[in-house]
Structures are given as C-alpha cells and as structure tokens.
Write a protein that holds these residues in place. Structure first.
Motif, PDB file in Angstrom:
ATOM      1  N   GLU A  32       0.773  -1.089   0.077  1.00 41.98           N
ATOM      2  CA  GLU A  32       0.018  -0.039   0.120  1.00 41.98           C
ATOM      3  C   GLU A  32       0.772   1.265  -0.063  1.00 41.98           C
ATOM      4  O   GLU A  32       0.484   2.360  -0.690  1.00 41.98           O
ATOM      5  CB  GLU A  32      -0.970   0.167   1.236  1.00 41.98           C
ATOM      6  CG  GLU A  32      -1.960   1.112   1.426  1.00 41.98           C
ATOM      7  CD  GLU A  32      -2.692   1.407   0.263  1.00 41.98           C
ATOM      8  OE1 GLU A  32      -3.047   2.594  -0.167  1.00 41.98           O
ATOM      9  OE2 GLU A  32      -3.183   0.419  -0.279  1.00 41.98           O
ATOM     10  N   GLN A  66       3.564   5.385  -6.331  1.00 45.15           N
ATOM     11  CA  GLN A  66       3.423   5.313  -7.847  1.00 45.15           C
ATOM     12  C   GLN A  66       2.200   6.487  -7.875  1.00 45.15           C
ATOM     13  O   GLN A  66       2.332   7.017  -8.873  1.00 45.15           O
ATOM     14  CB  GLN A  66       2.965   3.794  -7.900  1.00 45.15           C
ATOM     15  CG  GLN A  66       2.608   3.788  -9.457  1.00 45.15           C
ATOM     16  CD  GLN A  66       2.014   2.548  -9.863  1.00 45.15           C
ATOM     17  OE1 GLN A  66       2.170   1.456  -8.922  1.00 45.15           O
ATOM     18  NE2 GLN A  66       1.539   2.367 -11.091  1.00 45.15           N
ATOM     19  N   LYS A  67       1.237   6.433  -6.946  1.00 46.83           N
ATOM     20  CA  LYS A  67       0.200   7.312  -7.190  1.00 46.83           C
ATOM     21  C   LYS A  67       0.442   8.795  -7.223  1.00 46.83           C
ATOM     22  O   LYS A  67       0.006   9.588  -8.057  1.00 46.83           O
ATOM     23  CB  LYS A  67      -0.938   7.208  -6.110  1.00 46.83           C
ATOM     24  CG  LYS A  67      -2.236   7.869  -6.340  1.00 46.83           C
ATOM     25  CD  LYS A  67      -3.233   7.733  -5.292  1.00 46.83           C
ATOM     26  CE  LYS A  67      -4.336   8.840  -5.323  1.00 46.83           C
ATOM     27  NZ  LYS A  67      -5.413   8.268  -4.185  1.00 46.83           N
ATOM     28  N   GLU A  76      -3.448  -2.679  -8.999  1.00 44.64           N
ATOM     29  CA  GLU A  76      -3.316  -1.224  -9.283  1.00 44.64           C
ATOM     30  C   GLU A  76      -4.443  -0.582  -8.712  1.00 44.64           C
ATOM     31  O   GLU A  76      -4.278   0.811  -9.157  1.00 44.64           O
ATOM     32  CB  GLU A  76      -3.204  -1.094 -10.942  1.00 44.64           C
ATOM     33  CG  GLU A  76      -1.892  -1.712 -11.638  1.00 44.64           C
ATOM     34  CD  GLU A  76      -0.528  -0.763 -10.999  1.00 44.64           C
ATOM     35  OE1 GLU A  76      -0.771   0.269 -10.751  1.00 44.64           O
ATOM     36  OE2 GLU A  76       0.462  -1.606 -10.988  1.00 44.64           O
ATOM     37  N   ARG A  77      -5.273  -1.093  -7.898  1.00 43.51           N
ATOM     38  CA  ARG A  77      -6.392  -0.212  -7.248  1.00 43.51           C
ATOM     39  C   ARG A  77      -7.427   0.401  -8.523  1.00 43.51           C
ATOM     40  O   ARG A  77      -7.990   1.172  -8.087  1.00 43.51           O
ATOM     41  CB  ARG A  77      -5.880   0.764  -6.377  1.00 43.51           C
ATOM     42  CG  ARG A  77      -4.805   0.447  -5.425  1.00 43.51           C
ATOM     43  CD  ARG A  77      -5.217  -0.586  -4.537  1.00 43.51           C
ATOM     44  NE  ARG A  77      -4.348  -0.478  -3.459  1.00 43.51           N
ATOM     45  CZ  ARG A  77      -3.220  -0.969  -3.236  1.00 43.51           C
ATOM     46  NH1 ARG A  77      -2.733  -1.871  -4.426  1.00 43.51           N
ATOM     47  NH2 ARG A  77      -2.407  -1.218  -2.124  1.00 43.51           N
ATOM     48  N   TYR A 115       2.118   1.822  -3.250  1.00 43.84           N
ATOM     49  CA  TYR A 115       1.108   2.346  -4.260  1.00 43.84           C
ATOM     50  C   TYR A 115       0.912   3.828  -4.195  1.00 43.84           C
ATOM     51  O   TYR A 115       0.891   4.648  -5.153  1.00 43.84           O
ATOM     52  CB  TYR A 115      -0.440   1.611  -3.942  1.00 43.84           C
ATOM     53  CG  TYR A 115      -1.572   2.283  -4.591  1.00 43.84           C
ATOM     54  CD1 TYR A 115      -1.689   2.120  -6.038  1.00 43.84           C
ATOM     55  CD2 TYR A 115      -2.274   3.123  -3.969  1.00 43.84           C
ATOM     56  CE1 TYR A 115      -2.609   2.716  -6.632  1.00 43.84           C
ATOM     57  CE2 TYR A 115      -3.316   3.529  -4.430  1.00 43.84           C
ATOM     58  CZ  TYR A 115      -3.654   3.489  -5.697  1.00 43.84           C
ATOM     59  OH  TYR A 115      -4.722   4.187  -6.397  1.00 43.84           O
TER      60      TYR A 115
END
Length: 463
Positions: A234, A240-241, A358-359, A237
């Motif tokens: 998480e 990345q976000k 990738e959510r 992520y």
C-alpha cells in the motif's frame, strides 16, 4: 590479467562482447584463488555497486564465498546491500561478526534492518552487542514492526525542522550537522513541538527562497499518508500514485518516525509483481539458488490442489459416460472446448489481478470490468463458436455435433470472461490474495462449464 572495465556492459552485446565478459569473470576467479586482494578491491571500487554485485553473483557458490572471505571488511558495503537476498545472506554468513558490525555502522537504518533480518537470532544479538547502546536501541526498534510493513522498511534518519525556523537557520543547521543527516534526502519535514508532522519543504524550494523566510510560510502539504503499520504494498502504491521520491512515515497520532525512499519502494514493487506473477502459475518461489527440494516444496502443494480439481472435472465427464461410449468423436473434441475456454479465463484473470493490484477495480470500476470481460467473452465466443462449428463439420460431417460444440464454445467463453473477473474480486472481498488462489478456481470452473455444456448438449442433440 585483463584491465578493469571502463564501461558498463549492455544486454545487446555481440558474441565477441560476451566472450570478453566471460573471460573477465574468469579473471575475477583467478584473482580470488591467487589471493589478489588489491586487484579485486580496485575492481569492485571502480564498478557501480549494482554492476559489482551482478559480477559477484555470476561466480559459483564456492568462488563467491572465497571472495567474501578473502576481502572481509574490504568488501564494499554498498556492494553487499546490492546483492540478491541469497547472496547477501551468504556474504553475511561468511563475514566474521566484527566485519558485519563494521558494515552496519556505514549503512542507513533501513539497509541495516535488511541485513539483520538475514541473521539468526543468536548471531544478531552478538552483533548488536558490538554497537553503541544508542545505535542498538534504534535498530531494535525497527524489529518491533511487523515484516512487510512501512515501519520495517523505513529508515529512521531524516531531516526535520520546527515550523518557526527560517530558511537560513535550516540550511545552517544542516551544514553544521551534516554527519547526522541521511545519505540522500529530498525534503525537509516540518514538525510542531510535539514532533507531529505539519508539512514539508522540497530542497529545491528551500534553496530558492530567501534566508529570512519562515518554513511555515513555504511548506507544502504532505500528499501521502503512510503509517508505520501500513502494508508495504500500500505504501508503494502511494509512491506510484503521487510520483514520490520519498515520503514521511508517522505513527497513529501523526508523530514523525522515519521516511521511505524510492529506491526501497522500487524493490517492493518488483518483489510484489514477481510474487503475483509466480502465484498466478501456482509457484511460490523461482529463485536461481533454489535446490530441487526447495522447488518441489514450493510447487507440490499447488499441484496437489490441481489434482483435486482435475478429479472434479473428471467427475463431470463420468456423468456422460454412456454418451461418450456411443459417440467417440466427443472425446476427440472435448479438449478443444476446455483448452480455449481455459485460455480465455486466464486472459481475463491476468487483467483482473493486475487491475486489483493497481487499485483499478474499486466500486463502479469493478462492475464495469465484469461487464467488459463478459461482453469480450461473448464476442470471442461468437467468433470461435462459428469457427469450431465449421471445422467440426468438415472433420466429422455431423451437423448435430457441430451445433453442440459451437453452443458449448460460446457458453464457455462467456463463462470464462465472467469468472475471470468475478473470482479474483470475490477472493479479495473474502480477504484472500487473488493472485495466489484465483487460477485454480477459474480453470476448474471453466473446465466444468466446458465439459458439462458440451457433453450435455451432445446428449440432448445426438443421443
């Protein structure tokens, strides 16, 4: 012995380049067994640490151990941390306790934690006793957090300043205390008197601002929200976000405890992606150093699960035993329906697992994905149902058989597209890892639909 390399080798080497590289590796082996410490030290010092680690990893286990034993404390610390897990573990095992302790003193706390994790408890305690009480307490704090969490991954060295400091005061403080700063950092974290995170000031902005400006006037909001107990996937992520180079790590009350940097997060992303890829194939490990026994232990459990599901599919076939006795052609065509349906299900599954990681499957996006993959299965089902019907008719000159296999093919493709998305979503809702368990369920459901629809329709039409 050949000269030290001046440029990094590429993956597009020609044959002569590869031969030169192999010859260079042989030079390294010769230097090890000739105890040419000076040449090896110069070599590893001139190569990039990652390239030096790659070079050492091409040695046999005996040569690698001999190299580590020969160099001892002269083995560059930044090379040790770049080694793959199994080689780093072997290096630490070969080095004496004093050498390992010396290595730890040169590393950031996150890298120290990585090395200490490789040690047995008894040896870890011995090595920690070699360190100062302050360093030991800091390192032991890292082990208080669960594995694969941001707390275990973070480094506890960071640069923080109170919000009332000016830019000039902050820069002067950094210069006066350079030895306590992390090796690399990209922003100054702004804190209040209770050490709670208030914001951050990028170094680029800090250096462009006049000395008499307060940090509170130029600080930016922290986009990420990473706590010590957050799963490392998480945290990755969020990197990345928000396209982060580093991010602060806080406790539940908002107190600043450490920071994550992109180099560690890249490793996490690679590890998680590799883990998911292997899990889709029912493999827990694919390390080059695995023994035959390791490989068997990793793969046998999933093969056992597949054995059970195969018998379930066989049970469906046994229901139509009489039909198969009367129409032998069904046995010839059954694998066609099952194979194409299984491939269609695997395609949908791969897309779904990636999107979940990738959510991209939250809320309405998940429902749209189910509809999209089902309609994709429907469209492909029409195409291949027509194709297989034509082939079956040309082969067996039987209209009823062609109709049965075409309808079965259509139903199997639709079902494969639907289950390829629904199964991983359902497993995620249930708290299971979709990458690990989905493939077995999807392939089993697809086989059941393929055999049941084909043999059932053949029984209704032909018998």
């Amino acid at each position: 012995m050949s000269d030290l390399p001046q440029t990094q080798q590429t993956d597009n080497q020609d044959d002569s380049g590869r031969e030169a590289h192999l010859a260079f590796v042989q030079d390294v082996r010769d230097a090890i067994w000739d105890h040419d410490t000076r040449w090896l030290t110069r070599l590893l010092g001139r190569l990039h640490p990652a390239d030096a680690a790659d070079l050492l990893e091409q040695l046999s286990s005996d040569d690698f151990a001999a190299c580590v034993d020969l160099l001892g404390e002269q083995l560059p610390t930044n090379v040790i941390i770049e080694l793959r897990d199994e080689y780093r573990e072997e290096a630490v095992e070969v080095l004496p306790d004093e050498a390992v302790a010396a290595v730890l003193e040169q590393l950031d706390s996150d890298d120290v934690t990585t090395i200490l994790e490789d040690l047995e408890d008894e040896r870890r305690e011995r090595i920690l006793e070699e360190l100062s009480p302050e360093d030991r307490a800091s390192l032991e704090q890292g082990f208080a957090y669960d594995e694969e969490t941001a707390g275990r991954l973070m480094q506890r060295e960071y640069f923080a300043a109170p919000e009332f400091w000016t830019v000039g005061h902050t820069i002067d403080h950094a210069r006066d205390n350079a030895e306590t700063l992390p090796t690399e950092f990209f922003q100054v974290f702004v804190i209040d008197p209770a050490h709670k995170l208030k914001g951050q000031v990028p170094l680029a902005l800090l250096l462009r601002t006049a000395r008499d400006v307060n940090l509170s006037d130029i600080m930016e909001e922290v986009e990420s929200d990473i706590t010590v107990d957050m799963d490392q996937e998480e945290a990755a992520y969020q990197f990345q976000k928000y396209s982060l180079a580093s991010a602060p790590v806080t406790d539940d009350t908002g107190r600043l405890l450490g920071m994550l940097t992109v180099d560690d997060v890249v490793d996490v992303i690679q590890e998680e992606n590799t883990e998911d890829l292997l899990a889709l194939s029912g493999v827990n490990s694919a390390d080059g150093s695995d023994t035959v026994l390791d490989s068997v232990k990793a793969r046998a459990p999933w093969l056992a699960v597949n054995l059970i599901t195969a018998f379930i599919a066989s049970g469906i076939i046994s229901i139509f035993e009489n039909t198969l006795d009367q129409i032998v052609q069904l046995a010839i065509l059954m694998p066609v329906v099952a194979a194409l349906g299984g491939n269609a299900g695997s395609q949908g599954l791969a897309v779904a697992v990636r999107a979940i990681a990738e959510r991209e499957m939250e809320g309405d996006a998940g429902r749209r994905a189910i509809l999209r993959e089902t309609l994709t299965g429907l469209a492909n089902g029409v195409i291949f149902a027509i194709g297989v019907a034509i082939i079956a008719y040309i082969w067996f000159q039987n209209v009823g058989l062609s109709i049965a296999i075409s309808i079965a093919m259509f139903l199997t493709f639709v079902w494969a597209g639907f289950s390829g998305v629904v199964v991983p979503l359902a497993l995620k809702r249930a708290g299971a890892d979709p990458a690990v368990a989905s493939s077995v369920f999807v392939l089993t459901l697809t086989d059941i639909m393929a055999f049941f629809s084909f043999l059932g329709l053949a029984t209704l039409i032909l018998v």
